[in-house]
Design a protein around this motif. Sequence first.
Motif, PDB file in Angstrom:
ATOM      1  N   LYS A  45       0.927  -1.370   0.035  1.00  0.00           N
ATOM      2  CA  LYS A  45      -0.033   0.002  -0.054  1.00  0.00           C
ATOM      3  C   LYS A  45       0.871   1.346  -0.002  1.00  0.00           C
ATOM      4  O   LYS A  45       0.574   2.106  -0.902  1.00  0.00           O
ATOM      5  CB  LYS A  45      -0.992   0.105   1.069  1.00  0.00           C
ATOM      6  CG  LYS A  45      -1.816  -1.325   1.305  1.00  0.00           C
ATOM      7  CD  LYS A  45      -2.644  -1.274   2.603  1.00  0.00           C
ATOM      8  CE  LYS A  45      -2.057  -1.161   3.582  1.00  0.00           C
ATOM      9  NZ  LYS A  45      -1.353  -2.457   4.041  1.00  0.00           N
ATOM     10  N   SER A  46       1.654   1.359   0.910  1.00  0.00           N
ATOM     11  CA  SER A  46       2.706   2.589   1.046  1.00  0.00           C
ATOM     12  C   SER A  46       3.609   2.559  -0.177  1.00  0.00           C
ATOM     13  O   SER A  46       3.824   3.643  -0.724  1.00  0.00           O
ATOM     14  CB  SER A  46       3.564   2.531   2.270  1.00  0.00           C
ATOM     15  OG  SER A  46       2.695   2.799   3.398  1.00  0.00           O
ATOM     16  N   THR A  47       3.998   1.449  -0.694  1.00  0.00           N
ATOM     17  CA  THR A  47       4.820   1.425  -1.929  1.00  0.00           C
ATOM     18  C   THR A  47       4.083   2.027  -2.950  1.00  0.00           C
ATOM     19  O   THR A  47       4.635   2.984  -3.777  1.00  0.00           O
ATOM     20  CB  THR A  47       5.375   0.052  -2.292  1.00  0.00           C
ATOM     21  OG1 THR A  47       5.971  -0.386  -1.259  1.00  0.00           O
ATOM     22  CG2 THR A  47       6.049  -0.034  -3.709  1.00  0.00           C
ATOM     23  N   LEU A  82      -3.367  10.010   1.239  1.00  0.00           N
ATOM     24  CA  LEU A  82      -3.463   9.677   2.889  1.00  0.00           C
ATOM     25  C   LEU A  82      -3.096   8.403   3.187  1.00  0.00           C
ATOM     26  O   LEU A  82      -3.491   7.579   2.850  1.00  0.00           O
ATOM     27  CB  LEU A  82      -4.799  10.020   3.407  1.00  0.00           C
ATOM     28  CG  LEU A  82      -5.697  11.174   2.850  1.00  0.00           C
ATOM     29  CD1 LEU A  82      -7.061  11.277   3.391  1.00  0.00           C
ATOM     30  CD2 LEU A  82      -4.840  12.389   3.663  1.00  0.00           C
ATOM     31  N   ASP A  83      -1.679   8.249   3.783  1.00  0.00           N
ATOM     32  CA  ASP A  83      -1.206   7.064   4.295  1.00  0.00           C
ATOM     33  C   ASP A  83      -1.425   6.817   5.757  1.00  0.00           C
ATOM     34  O   ASP A  83      -0.519   7.135   6.574  1.00  0.00           O
ATOM     35  CB  ASP A  83       0.116   6.957   3.913  1.00  0.00           C
ATOM     36  CG  ASP A  83       0.588   5.314   3.825  1.00  0.00           C
ATOM     37  OD1 ASP A  83       0.118   4.831   4.627  1.00  0.00           O
ATOM     38  OD2 ASP A  83       1.784   5.350   3.446  1.00  0.00           O
ATOM     39  N   GLU A  84      -2.650   6.245   6.103  1.00  0.00           N
ATOM     40  CA  GLU A  84      -2.933   5.775   7.472  1.00  0.00           C
ATOM     41  C   GLU A  84      -2.928   6.810   8.228  1.00  0.00           C
ATOM     42  O   GLU A  84      -2.404   6.979   9.470  1.00  0.00           O
ATOM     43  CB  GLU A  84      -2.076   4.711   7.836  1.00  0.00           C
ATOM     44  CG  GLU A  84      -2.373   3.255   7.074  1.00  0.00           C
ATOM     45  CD  GLU A  84      -1.871   1.945   7.678  1.00  0.00           C
ATOM     46  OE1 GLU A  84      -1.954   1.962   9.101  1.00  0.00           O
ATOM     47  OE2 GLU A  84      -1.401   1.119   7.048  1.00  0.00           O
ATOM     48  N   HIS A  85      -3.348   8.121   8.094  1.00  0.00           N
ATOM     49  CA  HIS A  85      -3.080   9.283   8.596  1.00  0.00           C
ATOM     50  C   HIS A  85      -3.746   9.552   9.885  1.00  0.00           C
ATOM     51  O   HIS A  85      -3.969  10.384  10.691  1.00  0.00           O
ATOM     52  CB  HIS A  85      -3.559  10.524   7.644  1.00  0.00           C
ATOM     53  CG  HIS A  85      -4.984  10.816   7.468  1.00  0.00           C
ATOM     54  ND1 HIS A  85      -5.603   9.936   6.906  1.00  0.00           N
ATOM     55  CD2 HIS A  85      -5.758  11.745   7.621  1.00  0.00           C
ATOM     56  CE1 HIS A  85      -7.175   9.988   6.900  1.00  0.00           C
ATOM     57  NE2 HIS A  85      -7.095  11.321   7.268  1.00  0.00           N
TER      58      HIS A  85
HETATM   59 MG   LIG Z   1       2.052   1.264   4.739  1.00  0.00          MG
END
Ligand SMILES: [Mg+2]
Length: 265
Positions: free
Chosen positions: A45-47, A172-175
């Motif tokens: 996901k973050s990638t 938004l990354d797990e913000h």
């Molecule tokens: Mg992640």
Amino acid sequence: MLQLNNIHKIFEAGTINENHVLKGLNLKVEKGDFISIIGGNGAGKSTLMNVISGNLTPDLGDIQLNGQDITKAKIIERSKYISRVFQDPKMGTAARLTIEENLAIAHKRGQKRGLDWGVKEHHKEQYIKALEELDLGLEQRLKTDTQFLSGGQRQALTLLMATLVRPEILLLDEHTAALDPKTSEMVMRLTDKLVQKQQLTTIMITHNMEHAIKYGNRLVMLHQGQVAADIKKDQAKPLTVKKLMELFQKSSGQELISDDVILGS
Ligand SMILES: [Mg+2]
Ligand SMILES: Nc1ncnc2c1ncn2[C@@H]1O[C@H](COP(=O)(O)OP(=O)(O)O)[C@@H](O)[C@H]1O
């Protein structure tokens, strides 16, 4: 509007640690989409976000924005139209600068930065208005360093900064993941308000399935570097956490494990 075609990302290729994280990922984002992304730890996901923001270059595949190939565009170039908010509230604001100074920096997103982060008097009214929308009283504290704010207040301010100059895409990354449940709800409501107000095209990664169900018009499930499910909410029956867990299990053969999944709904 944003199109990812056959994206591959391999870390440490050719070594024993080779890790093929994104495996031919395809995603088409329409203007105004608000996509919630879920998936297990390490799903990529973050990638995926790093590839969109330009922090990582895909090994194969291409990224199109409004018909333009941005696969190799630099981060600084993309920051003109892409804003990003991370999990750690400390990352989004400069701790030793005041609220208004942070906003002044955000105001210059995409422009040449220089050292001039001074606050222009004629911009102050805009900052106060924007802060009032947060409903946290921060408009009374323009000269407070952000290091003295709570995590929730900082994350709310970070969101405001990310959207002060309208981005074409908000990432938004797990913000809300680092916040307590109540604060996390507050920041999510605020997120939705800001997104709706500016009709922002938004991609949000979340561990919280209830948020994934409640917010956004699309829900994308990522598994082993590919899109395992892409649900358009207005065309699907109402989702529940249980259904989502089942769907994940069916499409991946694995259980979705997450500490903060709220079961029982
Ligand atoms: Mg992640
Ligand atoms: N910069 C990097 N260098 C090497 N490996 C990485 C890098 N970024 C992520 N990875 C690896 O890629 C995999 C997917 O990571 P990530 O995209 O952060 O997963 P998620 O956000 O879905 O939990 C993990 O195994 C992680 O260790």
